[in-house]
Design an enzyme around this catalytic site. Structure first.
Site, short mmCIF file in Angstrom:
data_model
loop_
_atom_site.label_atom_id
_atom_site.label_comp_id
_atom_site.label_asym_id
_atom_site.label_seq_id
_atom_site.Cartn_x
_atom_site.Cartn_y
_atom_site.Cartn_z
N ASN A 9 -14.75 5.01 -1.49
CA ASN A 9 -13.71 4.27 -2.21
C ASN A 9 -14.40 3.21 -3.07
O ASN A 9 -14.94 2.23 -2.54
CB ASN A 9 -12.76 3.63 -1.18
CG ASN A 9 -11.76 2.70 -1.83
OD1 ASN A 9 -11.61 2.66 -3.06
ND2 ASN A 9 -11.06 1.93 -1.01
N LYS A 11 -13.11 1.13 -5.04
CA LYS A 11 -12.29 -0.08 -5.24
C LYS A 11 -12.31 -0.47 -6.73
O LYS A 11 -12.40 0.41 -7.57
CB LYS A 11 -12.76 -1.21 -4.31
CG LYS A 11 -12.85 -0.73 -2.85
CD LYS A 11 -13.03 -1.83 -1.87
CE LYS A 11 -13.10 -1.24 -0.47
NZ LYS A 11 -13.16 -2.24 0.57
N HIS A 95 -4.04 1.31 1.86
CA HIS A 95 -5.34 0.63 2.05
C HIS A 95 -5.08 -0.84 2.40
O HIS A 95 -4.15 -1.45 1.87
CB HIS A 95 -6.21 0.74 0.80
CG HIS A 95 -7.60 0.28 1.08
ND1 HIS A 95 -7.95 -1.05 1.03
CD2 HIS A 95 -8.71 0.95 1.47
CE1 HIS A 95 -9.23 -1.17 1.37
NE2 HIS A 95 -9.72 0.02 1.64
N GLU A 97 -6.35 -3.52 1.52
CA GLU A 97 -6.29 -4.47 0.41
C GLU A 97 -4.94 -4.39 -0.30
O GLU A 97 -4.43 -5.38 -0.81
CB GLU A 97 -7.46 -4.22 -0.55
CG GLU A 97 -8.76 -4.72 0.07
CD GLU A 97 -9.97 -3.85 -0.18
OE1 GLU A 97 -9.97 -3.10 -1.18
OE2 GLU A 97 -10.93 -3.91 0.63
N GLU A 167 -9.28 1.61 9.51
CA GLU A 167 -10.10 0.59 8.87
C GLU A 167 -9.70 -0.79 9.41
O GLU A 167 -8.76 -1.40 8.89
CB GLU A 167 -9.92 0.62 7.36
CG GLU A 167 -10.35 1.91 6.70
CD GLU A 167 -10.71 1.70 5.23
OE1 GLU A 167 -11.87 1.92 4.88
OE2 GLU A 167 -9.83 1.29 4.45
N GLY A 173 -15.80 -4.93 4.18
CA GLY A 173 -16.52 -5.79 3.23
C GLY A 173 -17.15 -7.01 3.88
O GLY A 173 -17.58 -7.93 3.19
N SER A 213 -17.53 -1.46 6.57
CA SER A 213 -18.97 -1.74 6.60
C SER A 213 -19.81 -0.58 7.14
O SER A 213 -20.78 -0.78 7.87
CB SER A 213 -19.26 -3.03 7.39
OG SER A 213 -18.62 -4.14 6.77
P1 13P Z 1 -16.59 -1.52 3.03
O1 13P Z 1 -17.35 -0.27 3.36
O2 13P Z 1 -17.11 -2.21 1.81
O3 13P Z 1 -16.48 -2.42 4.22
O4 13P Z 1 -15.09 -1.07 2.66
C1 13P Z 1 -14.41 -0.22 3.49
C2 13P Z 1 -13.17 0.21 2.82
O5 13P Z 1 -12.24 -0.57 2.65
C3 13P Z 1 -13.08 1.58 2.32
O6 13P Z 1 -11.80 1.90 1.92
#
Ligand code: 13P
Length: 252
Positions: A9, A11, A95, A97, A167, A173, A213
């Protein structure tokens, strides 16, 4: 046996040209002898060019979000049909976010999921608890709500189009990965919910990805857990070498 599914992803990262370059690098470096489904999830604008760059490769292209109406006065939104036309075969819904930064509710997430399935597209339903919820021992109740509101009543014939991504919000992140035990525990709990809803046989076939992560150094340990069927990767998917390292972790 569930085939691992590793998706990157991106983002809100990568311009069109940067995305095409990453996609081409990935197509070149991808270990072809790992039996896993691989996908990239670029920002909307880069999707058509990335999909063209990946034509003829097994790497799939997905979208980070979608709107549930097919067309009309919905300024700023993108429909399933538009995504498919651009070269996407699936999209993420829910997601963290989008839930936590952009205020998406379980009800909105469900409308998006239903629209994708109705459009014959695949979907990755993202679920996960916040740090406060984990510390208050509410992880399971949060997962219960998100998984049930996301999938209760979905026709069993459409379930093969669904992947669930666990997640934990506190691991996204942050560099703080769930331990293998924490991931397995949450995945087994989600598998239990799916069994409750759809029966053992269907539940066993649904892939549950871990996200938060994931890096080349921890991918193998996470992906070797019995209920971890792949990874949804953020930061480490922005570089072809590190994403390739994670794909290597899916080798069985
Ligand atoms: P990270 O791997 O940067 O922690 O992000 C995970 C994520 O949100 C994938 O959708």
């Amino acid at each position: 046996m569930r085939k691992p599914f590793v998706a990157g992803n991106w983002k809100m990262n990568k311009t069109i040209s940067q995305g095409v370059e990453l996609a081409k690098n990935l197509a070149e470096k991808r270990p072809s002898n790992v039996d896993a489904d691989i996908a990239v999830i670029p920002p909307f604008l880069a999707i058509p060019s990335v999909a063209r760059a990946l034509e003829g490769t097994p790497i799939r292209v997905g979208a980070q979000d979608v709107y549930w109406e097919e067309s009309g006065a919905f300024t700023g939104e993108i429909s399933c049909g538009m995504l498919r036309d651009a070269g996407c075969s699936f999209a993420l819904v829910g997601h963290s976010e989008r839930r936590h930064v952009l205020g998406e509710t379980d009800e909105i997430v469900r409308k998006k999921l239903d629209a994708l399935l109705a459009a014959d597209m695949d979907v990755i339903l993202c679920v996960g608890e916040t740090l406060e919820e984990r510390e208050a021992d509410q992880t399971n109740s949060r997962l219960d709500t998100q998984v049930k509101s996301g999938l209760q009543g979905v026709s069993e014939t459409l379930l093969s189009r669904v992947t669930v991504a666990y997640e934990p919000v506190w691991a996204i992140g942050t560099g703080r990965t769930a331990t293998e035990e924490q991931a397995q525990q949450a995945h087994a709990f989600i598998r239990g919910l799916l069994t409750e809803m759809f029966g053992q046989q269907k539940a066993q076939a649904i892939r549950i990805q871990y996200g938060g992560s994931v890096k080349p150094s921890n991918a193998k340990g996470l992906l070797s857990q019995p209920d971890v069927d792949g990874a949804l990767v953020g930061g480490a998917a922005l570089d072809a070498d590190s994403f390739t390292g994670i794909i290597e972790g899916a080798r069985r």
